[in-house]
Design a protein around this motif. Structure first.
Motif, PDB file in Angstrom:
ATOM      1  N   ALA A 110       6.273  12.730  33.950  1.00  0.00           N
ATOM      2  CA  ALA A 110       6.045  13.873  33.073  1.00  0.00           C
ATOM      3  C   ALA A 110       4.660  13.828  32.445  1.00  0.00           C
ATOM      4  O   ALA A 110       3.963  14.851  32.347  1.00  0.00           O
ATOM      5  N   THR A 111       4.239  12.656  32.020  1.00  0.00           N
ATOM      6  CA  THR A 111       2.911  12.515  31.419  1.00  0.00           C
ATOM      7  C   THR A 111       1.831  12.822  32.431  1.00  0.00           C
ATOM      8  O   THR A 111       0.842  13.517  32.122  1.00  0.00           O
ATOM      9  N   ALA A 112       2.009  12.329  33.654  1.00  0.00           N
ATOM     10  CA  ALA A 112       1.037  12.626  34.706  1.00  0.00           C
ATOM     11  C   ALA A 112       0.996  14.116  35.002  1.00  0.00           C
ATOM     12  O   ALA A 112      -0.091  14.708  35.147  1.00  0.00           O
ATOM     13  N   ALA A 113       2.172  14.750  35.068  1.00  0.00           N
ATOM     14  CA  ALA A 113       2.228  16.180  35.348  1.00  0.00           C
ATOM     15  C   ALA A 113       1.569  16.985  34.238  1.00  0.00           C
ATOM     16  O   ALA A 113       0.833  17.944  34.499  1.00  0.00           O
ATOM     17  N   ASP A 163      -3.572  15.476  44.271  1.00  0.00           N
ATOM     18  CA  ASP A 163      -3.729  15.931  45.656  1.00  0.00           C
ATOM     19  C   ASP A 163      -3.058  17.295  45.838  1.00  0.00           C
ATOM     20  O   ASP A 163      -3.601  18.176  46.529  1.00  0.00           O
ATOM     21  N   LEU A 164      -1.913  17.495  45.205  1.00  0.00           N
ATOM     22  CA  LEU A 164      -1.196  18.768  45.339  1.00  0.00           C
ATOM     23  C   LEU A 164      -2.005  19.932  44.783  1.00  0.00           C
ATOM     24  O   LEU A 164      -1.995  21.029  45.355  1.00  0.00           O
ATOM     25  N   VAL A 165      -2.677  19.729  43.666  1.00  0.00           N
ATOM     26  CA  VAL A 165      -3.390  20.844  43.029  1.00  0.00           C
ATOM     27  C   VAL A 165      -4.817  21.011  43.548  1.00  0.00           C
ATOM     28  O   VAL A 165      -5.465  22.015  43.219  1.00  0.00           O
ATOM     29  N   ALA A 166      -5.304  20.063  44.352  1.00  0.00           N
ATOM     30  CA  ALA A 166      -6.697  20.117  44.797  1.00  0.00           C
ATOM     31  C   ALA A 166      -7.078  21.463  45.425  1.00  0.00           C
ATOM     32  O   ALA A 166      -8.141  22.019  45.124  1.00  0.00           O
ATOM     33  N   ASP A 197       1.726   6.185  42.798  1.00  0.00           N
ATOM     34  CA  ASP A 197       0.851   6.714  41.758  1.00  0.00           C
ATOM     35  C   ASP A 197       1.130   8.207  41.611  1.00  0.00           C
ATOM     36  O   ASP A 197       0.528   9.034  42.296  1.00  0.00           O
ATOM     37  N   PRO A 198       2.082   8.580  40.732  1.00  0.00           N
ATOM     38  CA  PRO A 198       2.446   9.995  40.606  1.00  0.00           C
ATOM     39  C   PRO A 198       1.266  10.893  40.256  1.00  0.00           C
ATOM     40  O   PRO A 198       1.177  12.017  40.743  1.00  0.00           O
TER      41      PRO A 198
END
Length: 215
Positions: free
Chosen positions: A18-21, A209-212, A202-203
């Protein structure tokens, strides 16, 4: 593009994810939400990330032991809920009742379905969004946008034919930024994924990578 990370019952640290997101969403401007186990909703919501429930039950207050009450989910900090995931299938009448329950609690809704025909059926119930997820591809290495792009195109068309205000998300096998871009090219306005983030070493790197492609 909306990215919804379903943590399922994976043995990950929900607060870490959650923090990473939250941080990746803040840095990129991309809308990202996390759907943890019900017991972790408050912990996840406390990080400030957009928080969704994995399910709400089709009932109001009362004698319903074991149910997930929509109002309780909202009080814990959730602002949305998934319904009818392939791993928690529901009868059509129960989906309808759960949508009513979510409406009472002012929760945004996303109803999952296996194929375009089912997408049309659940769109008619009036959710905020629907998600097409072929069950045979869930958790696998091949994203639906590559393995069966027509199912995404057809789902988008099927939903629009019923109610073009309902967003269509793409799930199953999504794990990279290229998958996100491909889903968008097929007409999806969001993605659902789970293991690509929840099982990542590494979340934050996985989310970056998903948002790149969306920056």
């Amino acid at each position: 593009m909306f990215i919804l990370v379903n943590l399922k019952a994976y043995p990950c640290d929900p607060v870490e994810v959650a923090t990473a997101a939250r941080d990746v969403a803040d840095d990129s401007g991309v809308r990202i939400a996390v759907a943890p186990q019900a017991a972790h909703l408050s912990q996840v919501a406390d990080t400030g990330v957009e928080t969704w429930a994995q399910h709400v039950s089709p009932n109001d207050y009362g004698s319903h032991t074991g149910s997930t009450l929509a109002e309780a989910v909202a009080e814990a900090g959730a602002t949305g809920t998934l319904l009818n995931h392939s791993e928690n299938r529901m009868k059509l009448a129960d989906i309808d009742a759960s949508l009513d329950a979510a409406g009472r609690a002012d929760l945004e809704t996303c109803v999952c379905a296996n194929n375009p025909e089912q997408i049309a059926g659940v769109t008619a119930l009036g959710p905020d969004s629907v998600a097409v997820e072929p069950p045979e591809l869930i958790g696998g290495p091949d994203p639906v946008s590559d393995a069966d792009p027509d199912i995404v195109r057809n789902a988008v068309e099927a939903a629009a034919a019923v109610d073009d205000d309902v967003d269509v998300y793409c799930g199953a096998g999504i794990s990279t930024g290229d998958d996100v871009a491909a889903a968008g090219d097929l007409g999806a306005t969001g993605i659902l994924l789970a293991s690509g983030v929840a099982k990542a070493d590494d979340p934050r790197a996985a989310l970056e990578d998903l948002v790149a492609p969306l920056r």
